[in-house]
Design an enzyme around this catalytic site. Structure first.
Site, PDB file in Angstrom:
ATOM      1  N   HIS A 468       0.834  -1.098  -0.036  1.00  0.00           N
ATOM      2  CA  HIS A 468       0.043  -0.023  -0.171  1.00  0.00           C
ATOM      3  C   HIS A 468       0.751   1.377  -0.049  1.00  0.00           C
ATOM      4  O   HIS A 468       0.348   2.392  -0.485  1.00  0.00           O
ATOM      5  CB  HIS A 468      -0.881  -0.038   1.255  1.00  0.00           C
ATOM      6  CG  HIS A 468      -2.214   0.677   1.044  1.00  0.00           C
ATOM      7  ND1 HIS A 468      -2.270   1.818   0.140  1.00  0.00           N
ATOM      8  CD2 HIS A 468      -3.428   0.693   1.303  1.00  0.00           C
ATOM      9  CE1 HIS A 468      -3.473   2.418   0.141  1.00  0.00           C
ATOM     10  NE2 HIS A 468      -4.225   1.632   0.983  1.00  0.00           N
ATOM     11  N   TYR A 582     -14.808   5.948   8.023  1.00  0.00           N
ATOM     12  CA  TYR A 582     -13.872   6.310   7.107  1.00  0.00           C
ATOM     13  C   TYR A 582     -14.234   5.951   5.800  1.00  0.00           C
ATOM     14  O   TYR A 582     -14.525   4.898   5.539  1.00  0.00           O
ATOM     15  CB  TYR A 582     -12.583   5.806   7.439  1.00  0.00           C
ATOM     16  CG  TYR A 582     -11.220   5.903   6.645  1.00  0.00           C
ATOM     17  CD1 TYR A 582     -10.194   6.849   7.324  1.00  0.00           C
ATOM     18  CD2 TYR A 582     -10.964   5.871   5.429  1.00  0.00           C
ATOM     19  CE1 TYR A 582      -9.032   7.185   6.493  1.00  0.00           C
ATOM     20  CE2 TYR A 582      -9.946   6.128   4.594  1.00  0.00           C
ATOM     21  CZ  TYR A 582      -8.950   6.726   5.166  1.00  0.00           C
ATOM     22  OH  TYR A 582      -7.859   7.154   4.255  1.00  0.00           O
ATOM     23  N   THR A 595      -4.857  10.638  -0.765  1.00  0.00           N
ATOM     24  CA  THR A 595      -6.292  10.461  -0.360  1.00  0.00           C
ATOM     25  C   THR A 595      -6.613  11.467   0.907  1.00  0.00           C
ATOM     26  O   THR A 595      -5.700  12.076   1.419  1.00  0.00           O
ATOM     27  CB  THR A 595      -6.310   9.023   0.261  1.00  0.00           C
ATOM     28  OG1 THR A 595      -5.286   8.707   1.367  1.00  0.00           O
ATOM     29  CG2 THR A 595      -6.240   7.874  -0.769  1.00  0.00           C
TER      30      THR A 595
END
Length: 774
Positions: A468, A582, A595
């Site tokens: 990630h 979230y 993001t």
């Protein structure tokens, strides 16, 4: 040893008669062709660098400016207003004729004028791309200002921008006013706190703003002026790379194959086409081919580290390492590691040739060496033990050479002996097992540090697991969409399920990697840590087919807002309370943007959920509450995308406070709040690649991730076509009050209940009328 001999271009022996030199012309030819490919790539990169450097102008525009200025001089029209004459006076070259000096002066002036025009155009384009009011306009009601803006952006963007052409023209992420961020934060937590708790938090926020907040804000604004993006580098380091726990499940995420079909049941063939498609995508990235998309350009910085990248462990922080190029991939099969060359003499192997090489690996009867089979568990466990083992046993010798082969590979491939997919006696359970297999596998048969690892199963099903830190899910989803579409619709298979093309039989076999593992204790420890984490995670994947975005949009409602409100209703039914929620939103409208968080649980959403659940209001009032909640959610999403979010700003203020060595009770409490419901939509970005009309079964399942909080849920969803939404739900078994299957049932029922309420009060717009309105 055979591979070593083939790699030698010449051999020599010393004899009494002198040196006997024997050249291998075949090897020299291979070296020449590989070098030629390398030089072609360098020249291509240099060319693209020039084109990007002068964007939004073109290199040929310099010639136009020079000729126009020279022509004006000869017609006695001095466009420079005397500057050319000044330049001629200060030229260091006196040996040139008067005419030659004039041409040189015009050349210098034209170049300076051209560079000035480039900077002016780039500044104007940046101003245009800083306009974001178009996001806040109602669908179907575009203002004259926005129409003019679209026209100007298209005019200034040129005809064929490259992948990275817009990078220097994208605006920087703005630092929001601290007062606005605090107000939005307090509004977001109001439905989650009691009156006394909210009063205490309001007092903490006010104290923070009056004392420490403005000081931290000044440092943050200074960073925003100096750095390209005031968030991204800290986000990558502190959220991802400094984490000392396992990245498997906790950070890595997965992507799935088609839901209903498997293009071929032949494992080697599927691997051949998949590897080819991925390398074709890499070729597009390397040549900076821009994929057609919306009018608004997005930052493409995340594409730079997509291939030839690995995460290496450190004592305090990990490091992302990226190599310019790689001509091989690393392959794992039955506890053994191989290096598979995908180029031969500078030529990309055909899918059939890669299948042939993969089949060689599958047919290899050799056994794993001691300690080799479970070596991948080191990347699945805690980071510090992996760093210590790497430093002690993998810093030199054969272990380092083999580890380099894995880490410098274009990507990692696992040939899995299991069979996965929906088909079978238990389709629902099969999908859940498929998700868990991609998320963590056996904990040692994936290399979780690679930018992404492709998994090809025995029955031809495929998937991937992505690290990630280097990029977010939409970037990987774009890659995987292209791979699936290219595999199924462009490369294709023969009637018997094999790849198309011919095989050059003289290909060198894949190289088996060697290891010398003196101790296996740490591998076993890392495996036990990873296995406990894998056993704890519970996954549930289900396709929702009752309706999709088509019928939702006919009700004039945002599909994402509809789904998020259904998730709020489902969570309330599951846990009898609300929680901090979230939803990931992208900030790639800005340079190096990643993001931002959309806090989906709002006052409006809670009011709707309570009204919906307890039926104490009439249907008209419930509908009105639903409309207010969807409008609020869309506004929160737009604010997040345009740089006015809450969480990244507060996160960076917290980092500054740590650098200054000051404590903030407010920031400490905010940053420690758990996200018990973490959600993300996987966008479908290249629908034109899939022929949904003629091949409706080629539907992507999307992907998912593990739960963020030990007592919470992780929910990923993908809106496929007009009539389907696929969900991926995860939680931890160790917390008795969460259950992914139970939550999946609540999600399904919440979707049906909300849709039933809407259609009862607000009938769907007929298709013909809907098209006219659009």
């Amino acid at each position: 040893m055979a591979e070593a001999h083939q790699a030698v271009a010449f051999q020599f022996t010393i004899t009494p008669e002198g040196i006997d030199l024997r050249l291998s012309y075949q090897a020299l030819s291979q070296i020449y062709l590989s070098g030629l490919r390398s030089w072609k790539k360098r020249i291509s990169r240099m060319k693209n660098r020039v084109i990007k450097g002068v964007y939004p102008a073109s290199p040929s525009s310099w010639l136009f400016v020079f000729i126009a200025t020279l022509a004006a001089m000869y017609t006695r029209s001095d466009l420079s207003m005397g500057l050319i004459a000044k330049i001629r006076e200060h030229l260091p070259v006196s040996s040139l004729s008067v005419q030659g000096q004039t041409v040189v002066s015009v050349l210098v002036f034209s170049t300076l004028l051209w560079l000035s025009l480039i900077l002016t155009l780039r500044f104007c384009l940046k101003l245009l791309l800083s306009y974001h009011r178009w996001m806040f306009e109602q669908h179907g009601h575009i203002s004259a200002t926005t129409k003019l803006w679209v026209t100007l952006v298209r005019l200034m963007s040129g005809r064929k921008p490259l992948l990275y052409s817009y990078q220097t023209s994208l605006p920087c992420l703005p630092v929001p006013p601290i007062k606005d961020t605090l107000e939005r934060y307090l509004e977001s937590v109001r439905p989650l706190l009691s009156d006394p708790e909210f009063q205490r938090m309001t007092a903490l926020a006010a104290q923070f703003e009056e004392t420490l907040g403005n000081r931290l804000q000044r440092y943050l604004k200074l960073k925003a002026l100096w750095a390209t993006n005031y968030v991204s580098d800290w986000w990558e380091e502190y959220i991802y790379l400094r984490g000392r726990g396992p990245i498997m499940v906790n950070s890595n995420y997965y992507g799935m194959d088609f839901l209903y079909v498997t293009p071929t049941p032949v494992q080697a063939a599927r691997a051949g086409n998949t590897i080819t498609a991925l390398l074709l995508y890499r070729r597009k990235v390397n040549s900076e081919h821009r994929v057609p998309g919306t009018v608004v350009p997005l930052c493409a910085a995340q594409c730079e580290r997509m291939f030839n990248t690995t995460r290496t462990p450190g004592e305090e922080t990990d490091v992302l390492q990226h190599w310019q190029d790689s001509e091989f991939v690393a392959v794992f099969h039955r506890g053994r590691f191989f290096r598979l060359w995908v180029y031969n003499a500078g030529r990309l192997l055909s899918p059939r040739e890669i299948e042939y090489q993969i089949q060689r690996i599958l047919d290899d009867p050799s056994m794993p060496r001691p300690g080799e089979s479970r070596l991948g568990a080191l990347t699945a466990g805690d980071r510090v033990p992996w760093y210590n083992v790497r430093k002690q046993y993998f810093s030199s010798g054969v272990n380092k050479r083999s580890l380099d082969c894995i880490e410098k590979a274009a990507f990692f491939v696992t040939l899995d002996d299991d069979e996965q997919g929906m088909k079978g006696e238990d389709p629902a359970g099969n999908l859940d097992r498929y998700a868990k297999s991609l998320l963590h596998g056996k904990c040692y048969d994936r290399w979780f540090d690679k930018s992404f690892s492709v998994v090809v199963y025995k029955n031809g099903k495929s998937g991937l697991n992505a690290e990630h830190s280097w990029a977010d899910a939409p970037t990987v989803a774009h890659l995987w969409e292209y791979t699936l579409a290219t595999d199924a619709f462009q490369l294709g298979y023969t009637e018997d399920g094999h790849c198309k093309g011919e095989v050059e039989r003289c290909l060198s076999p894949p190289q088996r990697l060697s290891w010398e593992i003196p101790k296996e204790e740490q591998v076993s420890v890392s495996l036990s840590v990873a296995q406990a984490l894998a056993d704890d995670v519970d996954c549930h994947v289900f396709p929702f087919r009752d309706f999709g975005k088509g019928r939702i949009k006919k009700l004039k409602i945002s599909p994402d807002a509809f789904i998020q409100l259904a998730l709020q209703l489902a969570y309330y039914r599951d846990r009898k309370t609300f929680c901090l929620t979230y939803e990931a939103s992208m900030t790639r409208l800005f340079r190096e943007g990643r993001t931002e968080t959309v806090r989906s649980c709002s006052n409006q959403s809670c009011a709707f959920v309570k009204a919906m659940e307890y039926k104490q209001s009439g249907q008209i009032l419930i509908l009105r509450l639903f409309q207010l909640a969807t409008e609020k959610h869309q506004n929160l999403y737009r604010l997040a995308m345009t740089g006015s979010g809450i969480d990244r700003h507060l996160f960076c203020l917290y980092v500054v406070s740590k650098y200054l060595g000051v404590e903030s009770p407010f920031l400490t409490e905010v940053l420690s709040e758990p996200w018990r419901l973490s959600t993300s939509q996987t966008p479908v970005q290249q629908l034109e690649l899939f022929d949904m009309k003629n091949h409706p079964d080629f539907i992507s399942l999307g992907g998912g991730f593990g739960p963020v909080a030990d007592d919470g849920y992780g929910v990923s969803y993908i809106i496929v076509g007009e009539d389907m939404i696929n969900y991926h739900v995860s939680c931890k078994r160790s917390f008795s009050e969460t259950d992914s299957h139970r939550f999946g049932v609540h999600i399904r029922q919440a979707l049906l209940d909300i849709f039933s309420m809407l259609t009862a009060v607000k009938p769907e717009v007929p298709q013909e009328q809907d098209k006219k309105q659009q």
